[in-house]
Write an enzyme that holds these catalytic residues in place. Structure first.
Site, short mmCIF file in Angstrom:
data_model
loop_
_atom_site.label_atom_id
_atom_site.label_comp_id
_atom_site.label_asym_id
_atom_site.label_seq_id
_atom_site.Cartn_x
_atom_site.Cartn_y
_atom_site.Cartn_z
N ARG A 173 73.45 66.47 84.68
CA ARG A 173 74.38 65.54 85.29
C ARG A 173 73.61 64.28 85.78
O ARG A 173 74.04 63.63 86.81
CB ARG A 173 75.20 66.08 86.66
CG ARG A 173 75.90 67.34 86.13
CD ARG A 173 76.73 67.24 85.10
NE ARG A 173 77.52 68.49 84.78
CZ ARG A 173 76.92 69.49 83.79
NH1 ARG A 173 76.06 69.41 83.45
NH2 ARG A 173 77.54 70.62 83.72
N SER A 225 84.59 68.95 88.83
CA SER A 225 83.65 69.70 89.81
C SER A 225 83.19 68.55 91.02
O SER A 225 82.90 67.45 90.41
CB SER A 225 82.43 70.11 89.03
OG SER A 225 82.68 71.36 88.41
N GLU A 295 79.00 64.98 92.33
CA GLU A 295 79.06 64.49 90.95
C GLU A 295 80.11 63.36 90.89
O GLU A 295 80.04 62.42 90.14
CB GLU A 295 79.84 65.63 89.97
CG GLU A 295 78.93 66.65 89.56
CD GLU A 295 79.25 67.53 88.54
OE1 GLU A 295 80.04 66.82 87.55
OE2 GLU A 295 79.07 68.51 88.35
#
Length: 303
Positions: A173, A225, A295
């Protein structure tokens, strides 16, 4: 004439220009204040020209993809927001070049239908190819780094160049973009190397991933998420353990179905969603000594 007025006159030729555009219309959370200037572009060349014009005018610029993975402040975004809808696609055998405004999920599904293997895991991921590059999007054991060869990025001064995927230092990520090393450099297009596959089998796998997502993830307005999973435990399990599953603040809530999904259940504000995010971080750190890393990116005029 102010700098932003001069910029508006210059970029109007590049696409559809609006002023004081409500960004809640353009984010998956369904929240966010107004953009001073909101320009929709439909080609990588127009994206590059608008980004360069904003830099020359010393006006802040934010490039918007699908509006996922971001939480826009209630006060909106100052300067120019570029709504990136550059979606041209070029196929040469198993090599695919695609502009950065294309839907990642739709592109992945299209590749499955064509019998090109490597992206079946991505059929349910929201966002654009540009965002997928920046965050090295991934799911179910796959990630974009597995198939990405290179990207074309906008450089200061208006030039553009191709950068090898290895030079982006793609990690879980993250990338040189998320670490601020390529700040202000727009992703214009990317090139991927896929593998030959059987369309029926790829679509079967894609359908299985779809079913897993539907079973595990809540419907409704969210950014996917909210936190990256730390090495110690899944983020949802830590949030659940500190008693925050189902917690609300106004119309902002932590999903009962999946505690790493924060949702807008009506008329939530960005401030309420951010409060829940920060409260989850605080409680998890105080209880377990683990710092959850979002995130979701906080964008715009936060006070």
């Amino acid at each position: 004439m102010s700098a932003i007025e001069r910029l508006a006159a210059e970029v109007a030729r590049l696409g559809e220009l609006r002023t004081a555009e409500p960004l809640a219309r353009h984010t998956t959370f369904g929240v966010g204040g107004q953009a001073d200037l909101f320009l929709t572009v439909r080609s990588a060349d127009a994206l590059a020209a608008a980004s360069a014009a904003a830099a020359d005018a010393d006006v802040p610029v934010f490039i918007l993809g699908s509006g996922s993975n971001i939480l826009v402040a209630d006060a909106g975004i100052r300067g120019l927001v570029i709504d990136n809808r550059a979606r041209a696609e070029f196929l040469d055998g198993t090599t695919v070049r695609i502009e950065s405004g294309a839907s990642f999920a739709a592109f992945a599904r299209r590749m499955c239908r064509r019998g090109l293997d490597g992206l079946a895991w991505a059929v349910g991921i929201p966002g654009t190819l540009g965002g997928a590059v920046v965050y090295n999007a991934g799911a179910y054991g796959g990630c974009l780094a597995d198939v990405l060869r290179r990207v074309r990025v906008q450089l200061p001064g208006g030039r553009a160049e191709w950068v090898d995927a290895a030079d982006l230092h793609l990690v879980y990520r993250g990338s040189r973009f998320t670490r601020g090393e390529l700040r202000g450099r727009a992703v214009l297009e990317c090139e991927l190397e896929l593998a030959p596959g059987d369309p029926a089998e790829l679509l079967r796998r894609a359908a299985a991933y779809d079913a897993r997502r539907l079973a595990a993830q809540p419907r409704g307005r969210s950014a996917g998420s909210t936190f990256k999973n730390p090495p110690e435990a899944p983020a949802w399990k830590l949030i659940d353990a500190v008693g925050m599953r189902g917690m609300r603040r106004g119309d902002a809530a932590i999903s009962e179905k999946h505690a790493n999904f924060f949702v807008n259940e009506g008329n939530a504000t960005a401030a309420d969603l951010r409060w829940l995010i920060e409260e989850a971080r605080r409680r998890v750190f105080e209880t377990f000594g683990i710092t959850l890393e979002p995130e979701v990116e906080f964008v715009g005029a936060w006070t």
